[in-house]
Design an enzyme around this catalytic site. Structure first.
Site, PDB file in Angstrom:
ATOM      1  N   ASP A  13      -3.750  -8.515  -6.263  1.00 54.08           N
ATOM      2  CA  ASP A  13      -2.354  -8.441  -5.861  1.00 54.08           C
ATOM      3  C   ASP A  13      -1.568  -7.842  -7.026  1.00 54.08           C
ATOM      4  O   ASP A  13      -1.605  -8.377  -8.134  1.00 54.08           O
ATOM      5  CB  ASP A  13      -1.890  -9.883  -5.573  1.00 54.08           C
ATOM      6  CG  ASP A  13      -0.626  -9.931  -4.777  1.00 54.08           C
ATOM      7  OD1 ASP A  13      -0.203  -8.889  -4.257  1.00 54.08           O
ATOM      8  OD2 ASP A  13      -0.044 -11.030  -4.688  1.00 54.08           O
ATOM      9  N   ASP A 146       0.273  -3.009  -1.805  1.00 50.69           N
ATOM     10  CA  ASP A 146       0.050  -3.579  -3.145  1.00 50.69           C
ATOM     11  C   ASP A 146      -1.068  -4.616  -3.186  1.00 50.69           C
ATOM     12  O   ASP A 146      -1.125  -5.419  -4.104  1.00 50.69           O
ATOM     13  CB  ASP A 146       1.348  -4.198  -3.678  1.00 50.69           C
ATOM     14  CG  ASP A 146       1.771  -5.428  -2.900  1.00 50.69           C
ATOM     15  OD1 ASP A 146       1.311  -5.591  -1.754  1.00 50.69           O
ATOM     16  OD2 ASP A 146       2.568  -6.231  -3.428  1.00 50.69           O
ATOM     17  N   GLU A 147      -1.956  -4.614  -2.196  1.00 48.20           N
ATOM     18  CA  GLU A 147      -2.993  -5.654  -2.104  1.00 48.20           C
ATOM     19  C   GLU A 147      -4.308  -5.082  -1.628  1.00 48.20           C
ATOM     20  O   GLU A 147      -4.321  -4.233  -0.742  1.00 48.20           O
ATOM     21  CB  GLU A 147      -2.601  -6.668  -1.029  1.00 48.20           C
ATOM     22  CG  GLU A 147      -1.789  -7.830  -1.484  1.00 48.20           C
ATOM     23  CD  GLU A 147      -1.702  -8.828  -0.343  1.00 48.20           C
ATOM     24  OE1 GLU A 147      -0.574  -9.191  -0.008  1.00 48.20           O
ATOM     25  OE2 GLU A 147      -2.739  -9.219   0.210  1.00 48.20           O
TER      26      GLU A 147
END
Length: 409
Positions: A13, A146-147
């Site tokens: 993350d 974003d992961e």
DNA sequence: TCTGGGGTCCTCGGGCCC
DNA sequence: TCTGGGGCCCGAGGACCC
């Protein structure tokens, strides 16, 4: 004979991703109260604005860091209907946070700097950090901008210290390539890895083994389970269940009785840290859509002309997205949000796949006729689903059918 | 001045066919 | 002919996520 490798799954993350990307351009804003947000229509070009305010100076990409802080737009000057996408840590003590209306946030923290959302920039950094990961550990699942999930199981060194060594390498490589930091959780499955990545933010690494579930997972609130949202969380609470441990203590049968077969079984498994989902490296999109919230609520009859223009623009935008991505679809639908926030959707499946703006506009217009439009509208959206790759389909002579003259707008 | 935009997946009911 | 499934597709809505 090699020992059987135990499944090690990582969840990665990025830390405060949008804000951190902005700080790469504008390091002078680091540590200040700042929010990023506003709708698509409010997306003004920040640099253009700064240049307008100081015509004698044209800021270029090279000297963004020189722009004085007091040249940035402030939340107090914002007018419109947008919401906050993300708020910096310095802004949060003022009581502003994600999903809050910007007008409300402006009353709480008028001095916060307001940056427009720049998805192109975030996507650029997203591609960059994912590329770094793939070069080290190729089995990677994209879970948004974003992961990611990463399967460490077959990667050389992926088992060392429970995955910590490989996680450290990935963290360092991402920072070297992008200047961004991230947090990583490594566990026997995706469910636990996702929770683990939150344990040690920012720039942290957390290792979770099966034997840690009781100690590390069970004390957490149920809402920490990815998939238990506000509704399920509230329902569990009404039964006196607040922690994952309390959820795990319930009989599987009791959960099935109260939450249905599928959901109940899943809740039981999740509470015990069981999750067999594989890391999926490739997936096809299911639908493509565009939607917009109006500056003011519009009425189907009184604001017919304005709505018609917006409707056409949405259809053209969806068509453009489809064509750019190389897809065609045959389920065409609309989404409406009324002034009371009620959402209505209608869709129709047509005989042939299409990515033609006029065809999408036409079918979407027919969907609209099936809705009671006496209330004013707040949002209008156009969606195309049942997608296929345009290259996989027989090149049809895409003959646009006779236009339906009965469009509502 | 509350409440964005772009997605996925699941459930449920109805229609249709066998 | 009537009734009762099961399987499948479609449309609508809801929950959830980033």
């Amino acid at each position: 004979m090699p020992a059987v490798a135990r499944r090690r799954i990582a969840h990665l993350d990025m830390d405060a991703f949008y804000a951190s990307v902005e700080w790469l351009r504008y390091p002078q804003l680091k540590g200040l109260p700042m929010v990023i947000g506003g709708g698509r229509r409010q997306e003004d070009d920040l640099i253009g604005r700064l240049n307008v305010e100081r015509p004698e100076r044209h800021w270029t990409a090279d000297d963004l860091a020189d722009i004085p802080v007091d040249f940035f737009p402030l939340l107090r000057d914002y007018v419109g209907r947008g919401v906050i996408t993300t708020a910096s840590y310095a802004a949060r003590p003022f009581g502003v946070g994600s999903a809050m209306g910007l007008m409300k946030a402006a009353r709480r923290c008028p001095q916060a700097i307001l940056l427009p959302v720049d998805f192109d920039q975030y996507r650029k950094y997203s591609r960059a950090f994912k590329q770094v990961i793939r070069e080290i550990a190729p089995v990677m699942e994209d879970r948004g901008i974003d992961e990611v999930y990463i399967d460490f199981t077959g990667v050389p060194g992926g088992q060392r210290e429970g995955g910590r060594v490989l996680a450290r390498l990935i963290q360092k490589s991402i920072f070297d390539a992008t200047g961004l930091s991230c947090s990583i959780g490594v566990a026997p499955n995706k469910l636990l890895a996702k929770m683990a990545s939150e344990f040690n933010k920012p720039n942290g690494i957390s290792i979770v083994h099966e034997t840690d579930i009781e100690r590390l997972i069970w004390p957490l609130p149920c809402r920490k389970i990815n998939g238990i949202g506000p509704k399920t969380g509230a329902r569990l609470l009404s039964h006196g269940i607040t922690t994952i441990g309390e959820l795990a203590a319930r009989e599987r049968h009791w959960l099935i009785t109260n939450f249905g077969n599928s959901h109940g079984t899943w809740l039981h498994d999740a509470a015990h840290g069981r999750d067999a989902r594989p890391v999926v490296t490739e997936s096809e999109p299911v639908s493509v859509s565009r939607e917009t919230t109006f500056d003011r609520d519009l009425h189907a009859v009184r604001d017919r002309a304005e709505l018609g223009v917006i409707f056409t623009e949405l259809a053209e935008a969806v068509a453009g997205d489809l064509q750019r991505k190389g897809y065609v679809g045959k389920t065409i639908g609309i989404k409406l949000r009324f002034d009371d926030f009620k959402i209505v959707t209608r869709d129709t499946t047509v005989g042939e796949h299409t990515s033609d703006a006029r065809r999408i506009r036409q079918v979407a217009g027919q969907c609209l006729k099936r809705v009671d439009l006496s209330r004013r509208l707040r949002l209008l959206g156009v969606r195309v689903g049942s997608l296929a790759r345009s290259a996989d389909l027989q090149p049809s002579s895409e003959a646009p059918e006779t236009a339906d003259t009965g469009w509502l707008f």
